[in-house]
Design a protein around this motif. Structure first.
Motif, PDB file in Angstrom:
ATOM      1  N   HIS A  69       0.842  -1.212   0.000  1.00 56.07           N
ATOM      2  CA  HIS A  69       0.000   0.000   0.000  1.00 56.07           C
ATOM      3  C   HIS A  69       0.869   1.250   0.000  1.00 56.07           C
ATOM      4  O   HIS A  69       0.587   2.228  -0.709  1.00 56.07           O
ATOM      5  CB  HIS A  69      -0.904  -0.032   1.239  1.00 56.07           C
ATOM      6  CG  HIS A  69      -1.577   1.269   1.550  1.00 56.07           C
ATOM      7  ND1 HIS A  69      -2.799   1.622   1.027  1.00 56.07           N
ATOM      8  CD2 HIS A  69      -1.192   2.316   2.327  1.00 56.07           C
ATOM      9  CE1 HIS A  69      -3.144   2.815   1.468  1.00 56.07           C
ATOM     10  NE2 HIS A  69      -2.189   3.255   2.266  1.00 56.07           N
ATOM     11  N   GLY A  72       2.538   2.233  -3.343  1.00 51.23           N
ATOM     12  CA  GLY A  72       1.642   3.056  -4.158  1.00 51.23           C
ATOM     13  C   GLY A  72       1.581   4.479  -3.647  1.00 51.23           C
ATOM     14  O   GLY A  72       1.581   5.443  -4.429  1.00 51.23           O
ATOM     15  N   SER A  76       2.756   7.959  -5.519  1.00 49.68           N
ATOM     16  CA  SER A  76       1.781   9.037  -5.647  1.00 49.68           C
ATOM     17  C   SER A  76       2.298  10.335  -5.042  1.00 49.68           C
ATOM     18  O   SER A  76       2.143  11.408  -5.627  1.00 49.68           O
ATOM     19  CB  SER A  76       0.470   8.625  -4.971  1.00 49.68           C
ATOM     20  OG  SER A  76      -0.514   9.615  -5.132  1.00 49.68           O
ATOM     21  N   GLY A 104      -9.725   0.999  -5.959  1.00 49.47           N
ATOM     22  CA  GLY A 104      -8.831   0.029  -5.326  1.00 49.47           C
ATOM     23  C   GLY A 104      -9.562  -0.869  -4.341  1.00 49.47           C
ATOM     24  O   GLY A 104      -9.286  -2.080  -4.258  1.00 49.47           O
ATOM     25  N   ILE A 125      -2.184  -1.262  -3.829  1.00 52.56           N
ATOM     26  CA  ILE A 125      -1.374  -0.259  -4.534  1.00 52.56           C
ATOM     27  C   ILE A 125      -2.251   0.891  -5.012  1.00 52.56           C
ATOM     28  O   ILE A 125      -1.922   2.072  -4.836  1.00 52.56           O
ATOM     29  CB  ILE A 125      -0.631  -0.905  -5.724  1.00 52.56           C
ATOM     30  CG1 ILE A 125       0.444  -1.872  -5.230  1.00 52.56           C
ATOM     31  CG2 ILE A 125       0.003   0.176  -6.604  1.00 52.56           C
ATOM     32  CD1 ILE A 125       1.117  -2.662  -6.327  1.00 52.56           C
ATOM     33  N   VAL A 126      -3.402   0.554  -5.628  1.00 53.26           N
ATOM     34  CA  VAL A 126      -4.315   1.588  -6.127  1.00 53.26           C
ATOM     35  C   VAL A 126      -4.821   2.445  -4.964  1.00 53.26           C
ATOM     36  O   VAL A 126      -4.876   3.684  -5.064  1.00 53.26           O
ATOM     37  CB  VAL A 126      -5.491   0.947  -6.897  1.00 53.26           C
ATOM     38  CG1 VAL A 126      -6.525   2.009  -7.282  1.00 53.26           C
ATOM     39  CG2 VAL A 126      -4.983   0.231  -8.136  1.00 53.26           C
ATOM     40  N   VAL A 129      -2.175   4.906  -3.913  1.00 54.28           N
ATOM     41  CA  VAL A 129      -2.105   6.075  -4.801  1.00 54.28           C
ATOM     42  C   VAL A 129      -3.200   7.078  -4.437  1.00 54.28           C
ATOM     43  O   VAL A 129      -2.950   8.286  -4.300  1.00 54.28           O
ATOM     44  CB  VAL A 129      -2.250   5.637  -6.275  1.00 54.28           C
ATOM     45  CG1 VAL A 129      -2.395   6.852  -7.184  1.00 54.28           C
ATOM     46  CG2 VAL A 129      -1.041   4.803  -6.701  1.00 54.28           C
ATOM     47  N   SER A 422       5.662   7.191   3.822  1.00 55.79           N
ATOM     48  CA  SER A 422       5.536   5.919   3.111  1.00 55.79           C
ATOM     49  C   SER A 422       6.746   5.030   3.369  1.00 55.79           C
ATOM     50  O   SER A 422       6.614   3.819   3.581  1.00 55.79           O
ATOM     51  CB  SER A 422       5.387   6.161   1.606  1.00 55.79           C
ATOM     52  OG  SER A 422       4.197   6.868   1.336  1.00 55.79           O
TER      53      SER A 422
END
Length: 519
Positions: A69, A72, A76, A104, A125-126, A129, A422
């Motif tokens: 996660h 992504g 982003s 996502g 991942i989506v 982002v 992140s």
């Protein structure tokens, strides 16, 4: 003698406080969806239907789902979220972030069979982002519409929404855990995932009725629209001198930085004053995740189960813990403006260090749950840890990062700096499950050490930023800064007075007829 009050920290009509509270709470709805998306994973990880759908994933696979996660999110932060916020505005960026997150979540809810793990990884991942966009555009919006005097309390709403989402997720997980039929095992965790569509849909329907931030409108050369937006936010006529003064201060700051804005994001690394802000914001975001918070969010039910507590009970305790966290965060909305960002961050680190120390030591002294009192003490100190995090790193890291950058670099500075969170989250989410499997409760010592180091770093290297206007941060981070001495600049001079009055503001009558309805 006190300096004249600035346009951005004068008292405002009560209507302005209500308007600011309303729009900041509404954007907190996006933060709620953010918190729910993260928090629900903790309930899903221990749901028997999810375990079956992913063929009993190992600790390493669970850690991979968690950490991917943040891959992504990292991408982003660096390449997507700040261009969106700069080009299309803070509220459009937040809407796009919510939409991406919903996509996502739908991918994850469809996880099954041989492609189940792939669905979860792609979906996470989506979501990473999308939530990176949300996590920066929301505090950006809140900081840019708020007056300097009370900016902390409005930006903290971002974290209140996040924690409310976490609490909601745990209570939903607790409720769904009682659905123990075959259908419940199959659909239960999927329902947990898609319930976030409710706040996401509400936000997407309402966001286009909110005003854009005056600072972004000035950036785009839309000064008249900025004046109307500022007038509405301050509940004053567009021709009022306070509105015009604050607008002129924004325009001067934007104009002085146009050359910088046209240069590359690399200026964050090459320009001394900008880099001074950037490394502090980045490191603060990194420390805010390495303090152990990421692990607590994702693995809290597992932590309680390791203490010998039954699954349903762990979800209930987690729900209580995150609900209390929301109350602590609301309390911090007063603390950060009353005592400042720096003291609350330092005290936060020290409280978390003590809580982590005892959670490490007690299971070593009393292994295999042989002492029930020690296990209960561990639960109590997890709640104390929650209190420590909620009065410091939770909200203050975002408040600090959202307010120190100049207008033209605020979106890209905060977004790139947030990539530090992140990196910290990836390390933390990988360290926790593997560490608990190999060295047990000694894993807590790792995060205790990072908290102690963070307290020392903040003490020596982080200046206080509370009550300064966004245009007044230059004096803190630029050693060569020289304040204007012209008469025009006097209106921008920073001061800390709380009892200023302003006859240019139309006083609103209170119910008892007095003229005290100013904030």
């Amino acid at each position: 003698m006190a300096s004249p009050p600035t346009a951005s920290n004068r008292p405002l009509p009560r209507a302005a406080s209500w308007r600011l509270l309303t729009v900041c709470l509404f954007f907190g709805l996006a933060s709620l969806a953010w918190g729910y998306n993260i928090g629900i994973m903790a309930s899903i990880y221990v749901h028997p239907g999810f375990v079956k759908a992913l063929h009993h994933p190992s600790k390493a696979k669970t850690g991979a789902i968690t950490s991917i996660h943040y891959v992504g999110a990292w991408v982003s932060y660096l390449f997507i979220s700040h261009p969106l916020a700069d080009k299309y505005g803070r509220k459009i960026a937040a809407a796009l972030g919510i939409l991406i997150t919903a996509i996502g979540s739908a991918i994850q809810a469809n996880a099954r069979g041989t492609t189940g793990l792939a669905n979860m990884i792609v979906g996470r991942i989506v979501c990473g982002v999308g939530l990176a966009i949300v996590s920066t555009s929301v505090p950006l919006y809140q900081s840019e519409v708020s007056p300097a005097k009370h900016r902390g309390r409005y930006v903290v709403i971002n974290h209140v929404g996040l924690v409310a989402g976490l609490a909601t997720a745990f209570w939903v997980g607790y409720g769904i855990s009682h659905w123990e039929t075959d259908a419940g095992n199959y659909y239960g965790w999927r329902l947990c995932m898609i319930l976030q569509f409710i706040p996401e849909s509400l936000f997407l329907m309402g966001v286009f009725f909110t005003p854009e931030t005056p600072r972004w409108l000035v950036e785009k050369g839309r000064s008249e629209a900025a004046r109307r937006s500022l007038a509405w936010l301050r509940a004053l006529p567009p021709s009022n001198e306070l509105v015009l003064d604050e607008l002129r201060a924004i325009e001067r700051d934007v104009e002085s930085r146009k050359q910088s804005a046209n240069q590359s994001w690399k200026l964050l690394f090459t320009d001394g004053p900008l880099f001074s802000r950037f490394w502090r914001a980045s490191l603060l975001q990194f420390m805010g995740q390495m303090c152990g918070n990421t692990s607590m969010k994702y693995y809290l039910p597992s932590i309680f189960m390791n203490l010998g507590i039954e699954r349903k009970t762990t979800l209930a305790i987690a729900g209580i813990e995150t609900t209390m966290k929301m109350g602590f965060t609301i309390f911090d909305s007063w603390l950060v403006d009353r005592y400042g960002r720096r003291p609350t961050l330092i005290i936060s680190c020290l409280i978390m260090s003590v809580a982590l120390l005892l959670n490490a030591a007690l299971p070593i002294a009393y292994p295999h749950n042989i002492n029930r009192a020690a296990d209960i003490a561990c639960v109590v100190f997890i709640f104390i840890y929650t209190f420590g995090y909620s009065i410091g790193f939770g909200p203050s890291a975002w408040v600090y990062g959202s307010e120190i950058f100049p207008t033209n670099f605020r979106a890209r500075g905060l977004n790139i700096a947030a990539s530090g969170s992140s990196i910290g989250s990836i390390i933390s989410s990988q360290t926790w499950p593997v560490g608990m499997k190999r060295i047990g409760s000694k894993t807590y010592f790792i995060f205790m050490a990072t908290n102690l180091a963070s307290a020392i770093i903040i003490w020596y290297f982080y200046p206080e930023t509370s009550r300064r206007s966004l245009e007044d941060m230059e004096a803190l981070f630029n050693p060569d800064y020289k304040r204007r001495t012209s008469v025009d600049s006097e209106a921008e001079t920073y001061h800390d007075e709380d009892d200023d009055t302003d006859n240019t503001i139309p006083l609103l009558p209170s119910p008892n007829g007095s003229r005290d309805d100013l904030r």
